[in-house]
Design a protein around this motif. Sequence first.
Motif, short mmCIF file in Angstrom:
data_model
loop_
_atom_site.label_atom_id
_atom_site.label_comp_id
_atom_site.label_asym_id
_atom_site.label_seq_id
_atom_site.Cartn_x
_atom_site.Cartn_y
_atom_site.Cartn_z
N GLU A 379 0.60 -1.19 0.45
CA GLU A 379 0.42 0.46 -0.29
C GLU A 379 0.67 1.17 0.28
O GLU A 379 0.40 1.80 -0.07
CB GLU A 379 -0.88 -0.17 1.09
CG GLU A 379 -2.05 -1.13 1.10
CD GLU A 379 -2.74 -1.42 2.57
OE1 GLU A 379 -3.60 -0.20 2.59
OE2 GLU A 379 -2.34 -2.28 2.65
N LYS A 399 1.89 0.66 -10.54
CA LYS A 399 0.79 0.69 -10.86
C LYS A 399 0.13 -0.43 -10.96
O LYS A 399 -1.15 -0.78 -10.28
CB LYS A 399 0.81 1.80 -12.47
CG LYS A 399 -0.95 2.61 -12.80
CD LYS A 399 -1.46 2.97 -11.86
CE LYS A 399 -2.59 3.70 -11.78
NZ LYS A 399 -3.28 4.08 -11.14
N LYS A 403 -1.88 -2.17 -5.06
CA LYS A 403 -2.44 -2.43 -3.85
C LYS A 403 -3.00 -0.71 -4.37
O LYS A 403 -3.57 -0.30 -4.80
CB LYS A 403 -2.98 -2.62 -2.47
CG LYS A 403 -4.40 -3.14 -2.22
CD LYS A 403 -4.57 -3.85 -0.69
CE LYS A 403 -5.51 -3.91 -0.08
NZ LYS A 403 -5.13 -4.26 0.97
N LYS A 404 -1.66 0.00 -3.46
CA LYS A 404 -2.90 1.35 -3.65
C LYS A 404 -0.48 1.86 -4.48
O LYS A 404 0.12 1.60 -3.59
CB LYS A 404 -2.71 2.04 -2.74
CG LYS A 404 -2.88 3.62 -2.68
CD LYS A 404 -3.38 3.99 -1.44
CE LYS A 404 -3.61 5.32 -1.69
NZ LYS A 404 -3.18 6.84 -1.03
N LEU A 406 1.67 4.55 -4.16
CA LEU A 406 2.06 5.75 -3.35
C LEU A 406 2.97 5.10 -3.51
O LEU A 406 3.18 4.28 -2.78
CB LEU A 406 1.05 5.64 -2.32
CG LEU A 406 1.59 6.59 -1.03
CD1 LEU A 406 1.56 8.09 -1.69
CD2 LEU A 406 0.44 5.67 0.17
N GLU A 425 0.80 8.23 -7.34
CA GLU A 425 1.61 9.23 -5.83
C GLU A 425 2.95 9.31 -5.94
O GLU A 425 3.16 8.43 -5.17
CB GLU A 425 0.04 9.13 -5.63
CG GLU A 425 -0.15 10.38 -4.12
CD GLU A 425 -0.86 10.04 -3.08
OE1 GLU A 425 -2.27 9.36 -3.42
OE2 GLU A 425 -0.81 11.02 -2.15
#
Length: 431
Positions: A379, A399, A403-404, A406, A425
Amino acid sequence: MKIAIAGTGYVGLVTGVCLAEVGHDNVVCVDIDENKVELMKSGKSPIYEADLEELMKKNYSIGRIDYTVDYQSAYKDAEIIMIAVGTPERKDGSANLDYIKKVAKQIASSITKDTLVVIKSTVPIGTNQDIEKYIRKNLKNNVKVEVASNPEFLSQGTAVKDTLNASRIVIGVESLWAQEMLEKVYKPFNQPIVATNRNSAEMIKYASNDFLALKISFMNDIANLCEIVGANIEDVALGMSYDERIGSKFLKAGIGYGGSCFPKDTKALHWLSTHNGYELKTIKAAIEVNECQKLRLVRKASRLVESFEGMKVAVLGLTFKPGTDDLREAPSITNIEYLVDRGANVIAYDPVGIENTKKIFKENIKYTTSIDEAIKDAEACFIMTEWKEIINYDVINYKEKMKKALIFDGRNCYKIEDMKNLGIEYYSIGR
Ligand SMILES: NC(=O)C1=CN([C@@H]2O[C@H](COP(=O)(O)OP(=O)(O)OC[C@H]3O[C@@H](n4cnc5c(N)ncnc54)[C@H](O)[C@@H]3O)[C@@H](O)[C@H]2O)C=CC1
Ligand SMILES: O=C(O)[C@H]1O[C@H](OP(=O)(O)OP(=O)(O)OC[C@H]2O[C@@H](n3ccc(=O)[nH]c3=O)[C@H](O)[C@@H]2O)[C@H](O)[C@@H](O)[C@@H]1O
């Protein structure tokens, strides 16, 4: 000329091997660690350092270099004994000279002929003089002994190259005898020699390391301001670098300097100055900026995520810089501790530093030598060392696999535009 070397770490082993490589045919490297000595005799290097193993094998097979734990036989008839043992940091910041003193004692009890003792370890100003007094006082046999300073400037990861192509060789001597001995040792290297007295040589080493540390902290300070005022530290560094008085090296902002030397050598010189009634304000600032810088990204991250509890977090790059397996004072350690303390499930990636990381974090985190595996379902991802494997990694994977997506990049490995275009991000330093 028989040359014995005490300590087979980065400095001792590389120096010994390079002395043999340029033609010295009687080099004996001494260590207290029997396993290390056995390993070296079998042609293996106990440290990860480019080109080292190859030169070890070559020079051992032609009989120019040997390794031993038997210090007495190594020191007794050596013309030169180089000391390259560690001088780690004490709790109060001062340099711990216990290892140096132990070798001095061993030398005093072993030598049977006139000997030049050369301190290559980084030691506080005045140490060479003290060690000379100590050895002379404790000599078992009536021989002439003198101590000379010969600080080392190699960098880890490029240690062999740096030694064979040193920018300069600094020798701190109090007699022509010592100067001529050292000039003879270093003649085959064909490098500029700076001869001075012992105190100045000792100071040259600290001033050089501390100046570089200060340069990094200055750039990190400017980088932090760049983030606030909307400037880009990489463009700023590039623009500065065209000025030859500034130069292009050591202008890279990041997550702070680590390693076995900058952190301890800044603190040791600061301790020494304070001890002498003088405050080195610039070095104090370099240390303070570095301490804050190490935690800059995790602090930023903790403002962005609600909690790290139970979160899978990938940490890419663990060693204090690329090209080494050394984790001493690596920013990754402080960051992983911070994340683990807050309940994150950390999975750590490094191409060569995993074994040393396991010694620190044991079962508390997971380990991998694959970036793909580290970031899968993570994450958040922190980048701590700019290994080529990380720089060249296809960023689309962040990407697709996380999962995220960041990312907190402490070494500015990727272009901001690329990350933006992929909808990742992405936070880096000073941009
Ligand atoms: N690591 C680096 O890149 C550089 C280090 N230095 C300085 O050089 C010194 C040594 O640093 P490293 O090579 O990194 O140390 P290290 O910690 O890698 O190696 C020291 C070695 O000395 C051995 N040793 C301890 N006591 C001994 C004794 N009585 N006899 C023989 N061997 C003994 C240890 O077993 C170890 O193998 C330090 O003062 C450091 O500040 C200077 C320039 C570069
Ligand atoms: O006395 C020592 O031990 C040695 O310390 C450093 O060598 P080293 O610690 O091996 O590595 P560096 O390349 O100097 O890097 C030190 C730290 O500064 C960081 N750094 C370096 C350069 C830069 O521009 N920015 C930056 O953050 C690196 O990431 C690393 O964490 C010096 O460069 C050597 O000359 C010296 O001999």
